[in-house]
Design an enzyme around this catalytic site. Structure first.
Site, PDB file in Angstrom:
ATOM      1  CB  THR A 107     -18.119  97.631 -68.205  1.00 34.49           C
ATOM      2  OG1 THR A 107     -17.980  97.608 -69.626  1.00 34.49           O
ATOM      3  CG2 THR A 107     -16.808  98.065 -67.567  1.00 34.49           C
ATOM      4  NE  ARG A 363     -12.455  99.200 -70.054  1.00 40.17           N
ATOM      5  CZ  ARG A 363     -13.728  99.594 -70.106  1.00 40.17           C
ATOM      6  NH1 ARG A 363     -14.273 100.281 -69.127  1.00 40.17           N
ATOM      7  NH2 ARG A 363     -14.478  99.332 -71.161  1.00 40.17           N
ATOM      8  CG  PHE A 430     -16.734 103.313 -67.543  1.00 39.59           C
ATOM      9  CD1 PHE A 430     -17.527 102.322 -66.987  1.00 39.59           C
ATOM     10  CD2 PHE A 430     -16.524 103.300 -68.917  1.00 39.59           C
ATOM     11  CE1 PHE A 430     -18.107 101.337 -67.788  1.00 39.59           C
ATOM     12  CE2 PHE A 430     -17.096 102.335 -69.720  1.00 39.59           C
ATOM     13  CZ  PHE A 430     -17.899 101.350 -69.164  1.00 39.59           C
TER      14      PHE A 430
END
Ligand SMILES: *Cc1c(COP(=O)(O)O)cnc(C)c1O
Length: 440
Positions: A107, A363, A430
């Site tokens: 990420t 994830r 996220f």
């Protein structure tokens, strides 16, 4: 411990995102292994030796000596944590229009590469995208895919971004032979290899256990060998090196080091602390030593394996083989009735918290975010829930409770509904996104 009513209220308040829960509302915290490990008595003793001079702290030199000793890189550029190092190296090496191939994205790594003007291209082997494949080195780079990128973009691949182990694939290792081949290929095309060394000691353990000809070597020897096939590394000292905070960039080229040290004073701090207190650098220096001990790694990965074996025996779909830092539930197989647009892994992490107060994390599609150019949601093949095990914190009994709770949710899986996103942050969504359950 909390009641079901308390957890329901806490989850609603947190927008069904486990990152937004308060720690006091969590029973067993498997959100991440980042900064959550228990420091040793030696590390705590080291904290008392903090030399908090602004410039030239003793602890910097001790950390520099251990980075040279255990990883072999020449120049140390300390940073506040891993993403600080990613930011600096991306800005030093990447120019607008460059391409950065790597073994699956991470990420923060990919975002810094994109923000520096680069485009990330995934060149991991296909097996990595298949949760059921039991390939022993699912972190390997597909050398044909890599060579194609290098051949088609001459002069525009500043480095190959190699992670050991690969977090997003389930903590899967790269083999030493593959690492060497990637390095040789990069050199053939005049490029570099930058290693994400965040979990390089865990990767070395798998090489010792699985790779032909490596079983006689220590984890420490294999770590050094892995690093020798790269030109530098970024490190989150919150993972392998057992510290609560910290990180660094380490490189072999003097010119890259000088440019990085110069950017450091703008974004992180002076080049002999880079955002860390002296005492934190001492804890990292000692943690590096502890992280490469074979007995430590056997206990650490053995505990992850214990939880994985249990879930596997009960038929719960998990990513195989079990990786280094956690168990990854396969949310697609777990919740086949929830389409990816309804965030199945996010919904599963919420359901698990509701059942027992065990905190995991998503994830999958939420973590993957949106394409930098088109703005479309990226739809990764892997839709996973990560149960990440902090080092030296939990007992086998905690693993039993976790396994039993996952199994309870599995038995009632038809009842789990998808979610809709009601707040979406622009970057790394996220961490802070909010959701609501879909009604029938
Ligand atoms: C955690 C992590 C990072 C980023 O490190 P931070 O210390 O969280 O900034 C980079 N790469 C991998 C593989 C990681 O797991």
């Amino acid at each position: 411990m909390t009641t079901a009513e308390q957890r329901e209220a806490a989850l609603k308040e947190a927008g069904y995102n486990t990152f937004l829960l308060r720690s006091r509302d969590v029973y067993i915290d498997l959100l991440t292994d980042s900064g959550t490990s228990a420091m040793s008595d030696r590390q705590w003793a080291g904290m008392m030796l903090g030399d908090e001079a602004y410039a030239g702290s003793e602890n910097f030199y001790r950390l520099e000596a251990n980075v040279r000793k255990y990883y072999g890189y020449t120049y140390l550029i300390p940073t506040h944590q891993g993403r600080g190092a990613e930011h600096i190296i991306s800005r030093v090496l990447i120019r607008t229009g460059d391409v950065v191939p790597g073994n699956m994205y991470f990420t923060t790594t990919r975002l810094h590469q994109e923000m520096a003007g680069g485009r990330f291209v995934d060149v991991i082997i296909d097996e990595a995208h298949d949760p059921a494949s039991e390939h022993p080195f699912k972190g390997n780079v597909d050398l044909d895919k890599l060579e194609k990128v290098l051949r088609e973009n001459p002069g525009h691949v500043p480095y190959v971004s190699v992670a050991a182990t690969v977090n997003m694939a389930g903590g899967q290792p790269i083999s030493l032979a593959n690492m060497r081949a990637v390095y040789e290929l990069a050199k053939k095309y005049g490029s570099r290899v930058i290693l994400d060394a965040t979990r390089v000691a865990e990767n070395a353990w798998f090489i010792q256990q699985r790779e032909e000809g490596q079983s006689g070597k220590t984890v420490a020897e294999i770590v050094k060998a892995l690093c020798s096939f790269s030109d530098g590394c970024t490190m989150s000292a919150k993972k392998d090196p057992l510290a609560n905070i910290g990180g660094f960039l380490a490189v072999n080229e003097a010119s890259v080091a000088a440019e990085a040290a110069n950017l450091l004073v703008v974004y992180e701090g002076l080049h002999t602390y880079g955002g860390m207190a002296g005492r934190d650098m001492e804890a990292v220096a000692i943690g590096i030593e502890e992280s490469v001990q074979d007995d430590h790694m056997r206990a650490r990965i053995g505990q992850v394996q214990y939880l994985g074996d249990k879930l596997r025996a009960w038929g719960v779909p998990i990513v195989l083989p079990v990786g280094g830092h956690g168990i990854f539930l396969d949310a697609r197989a777990f919740l086949p009735h929830v389409p990816q647009e309804h965030y199945p892994a996010q919904a599963l992490a919420a359901a698990l918290y509701l059942d027992s107060g065990v905190r995991a994390m998503e994830r999958g599609i939420v973590s993957a975010g949106r394409d930098a150019v088109t703005g479309e949601e990226r739809k990764p093949k892997l839709e996973l829930v990560r149960l990440t095990i902090p080092r030296r914190v939990y007992t086998q009994a905690h693993m039993d409770v976790t396994a039993e709770s996952v199994y309870c949710v599995y038995e009632e899986r038809e009842k789990v509904r998808g979610l809709r996103m009601v707040f979406e942050p622009k970057l790394l969504r996220f961490f802070q996104a909010r959701f609501e359950p879909l009604s029938d």
